[in-house]
Design an enzyme around this catalytic site. Structure first.
Site, mmCIF file in Angstrom:
data_model
loop_
_atom_site.group_PDB
_atom_site.id
_atom_site.type_symbol
_atom_site.label_atom_id
_atom_site.label_comp_id
_atom_site.label_asym_id
_atom_site.label_seq_id
_atom_site.Cartn_x
_atom_site.Cartn_y
_atom_site.Cartn_z
ATOM 1 N N LYS A 80 15.072 -73.042 -23.857
ATOM 2 C CA LYS A 80 15.250 -74.487 -24.010
ATOM 3 C C LYS A 80 14.830 -75.178 -22.723
ATOM 4 C CE LYS A 80 17.044 -76.043 -27.162
ATOM 5 N NZ LYS A 80 16.597 -76.630 -28.475
ATOM 6 N N GLY A 181 27.168 -88.057 -38.284
ATOM 7 C CA GLY A 181 25.863 -88.110 -37.641
ATOM 8 C C GLY A 181 24.750 -88.306 -38.645
ATOM 9 N N GLY A 183 21.319 -88.975 -37.953
ATOM 10 C CA GLY A 183 19.956 -88.882 -37.471
ATOM 11 C C GLY A 183 19.066 -88.368 -38.588
ATOM 12 N N VAL A 185 18.114 -85.363 -39.538
ATOM 13 C CA VAL A 185 18.659 -84.243 -40.305
ATOM 14 C C VAL A 185 19.850 -84.687 -41.142
ATOM 15 C CG1 VAL A 185 19.781 -81.981 -40.156
ATOM 16 C CG2 VAL A 185 17.817 -82.505 -38.697
#
Length: 348
Positions: A80, A181, A183, A185
């Site tokens: 990452k 959430g 977003g 996705v």
């Protein structure tokens, strides 16, 4: 934070600190493992509260990518990159090109891509300096919302597998799912759930996202701090990590936790135990949200889009395998997922 101690605890191979004063770049690249192959993992850009937070995020996410790849038997490890900065105001071509040069020096040990706070344009800038990048213009991964769609699809299938294991049926019609959430996705997941006949309760700190989901999916809106206490069959964390903790777990009124967010358990052992004591089935996040990684691996191997979707469908069977290992060996579900991943790491 003692970086060496944290690297040893998480078995991280390498941490690279990237700094370029002229371009204003401050970044960290964490390579957790290359045992099975090059480390795959996106590049995120975020305003971290401290340098320690940036490093910890990088190494934890890199470890998650290793386990995510290993649990599905993919020939890759985990890595990452994180850039410290505001993704709305601090981006520049020079900054991402500089990061690309750092990645190039790793000689293929790490391959990056789009993540939180970064875009296809950012990957195009990185591509000017290195070939070790995905999600660039013209690739399948950069087409529309395909990556987010496949991630959401994996989570959706994981919910069905969880419901089958715990409730005796994978049919989500009439089930209530609380999605935290909205977003890309989270929003796409809501559409899949609505099409399956589920009732939706939603929350997001962005009120415009909530309004959009209420209108599109006839969802019930909840305040961000209240979503944990909503009565539901499945609670789906789809925002940031660490949301399952001492404050939130006592509030939960669900049978299953299954969502897209990374590192949902603030403390794996203790908070995994708390969920188990409350009779809540936890679907390990890195198994559910592996869709993006799976299709990245597929693209690197030259597979077509239809084959990519079929590969993501492995989430259902793999998650059932994890639940069965946990049941048979008396493990928490996240421990069972780790056991399966570690077996594959020992025999690459």
């Amino acid at each position: 934070m003692d970086v060496w101690k944290e690297m040893k605890r998480l078995h991280v191979e390498q941490v690279v600190f990237c700094q370029e004063e002229q371009d204003g770049l401050q970044a960290v690249i964490a390579i957790h493992s290359t045992t099975r192959g090059p480390a795959l993992g996106g590049c995120r850009m975020w305003m971290y509260d401290s340098e320690d937070d940036a490093v910890l995020d990088a190494v934890r996410l890199a470890r998650g990518m290793t386990y995510k790849a290993a649990v599905f038997g993919l020939p890759y490890g985990g890595g990452k990159a994180v850039i410290v900065g505001n993704p709305q105001t601090d981006k520049s071509a020079a900054k991402f090109r500089t990061l690309g040069r750092f990645i190039e020096r790793l000689q293929g040990r790490y391959v990056t891509g789009v993540d939180l706070g970064t875009t296809v344009r950012d990957m195009d800038w990185i591509r000017l300096e290195t070939a070790h990048v995905t999600d660039t213009t013209g690739t399948i991964m950069a087409a529309g919302d395909f990556t987010a769609e496949m991630t959401a699809y994996g989570v959706f299938l994981g919910m069905k597998a969880s419901a089958y294991f715990l409730l005796g049926s994978g049919d989500l019609n009439g089930r209530t799912v609380a999605v935290q959430g909205l977003g890309k996705v989270g929003f796409l997941l809501c559409g899949m759930l609505r099409d399956a006949g589920a009732n939706l309760v939603i929350a997001d700190i962005d009120s415009s996202r909530v309004e959009r989901a209420v209108k599109a999916y006839h969802a019930k809106a909840a305040a961000p701090d209240d979503i944990y206490g909503e009565s539901c069959d499945i609670f789906a964390p789809c925002a940031l990590g660490g949301v399952l903790n001492d404050v939130t777990i006592p509030q939960l009124r669900c049978k299953i936790v299954a969502g897209a967010a990374n590192n949902q358990l603030l403390e794996e052992i203790r908070h995994g135990e708390e969920l188990e004591k409350r009779g809540i089935l936890y679907a390990p996040d890195y198994v559910l949200n592996a869709g993006g990684l799976i299709i990245t691996a597929c693209e690197l191997q030259g597979l077509a889009q239809a084959d990519m979707k079929r590969s993501v469908e492995r989430v259902y069977g793999t998650l059932l395998q994890v639940f069965e290992i946990a049941q048979q060996e008396g493990l928490q579900t996240w421990q069972a997922a780790n056991r399966l991943a570690e077996q594959n790491l020992l025999h690459p």
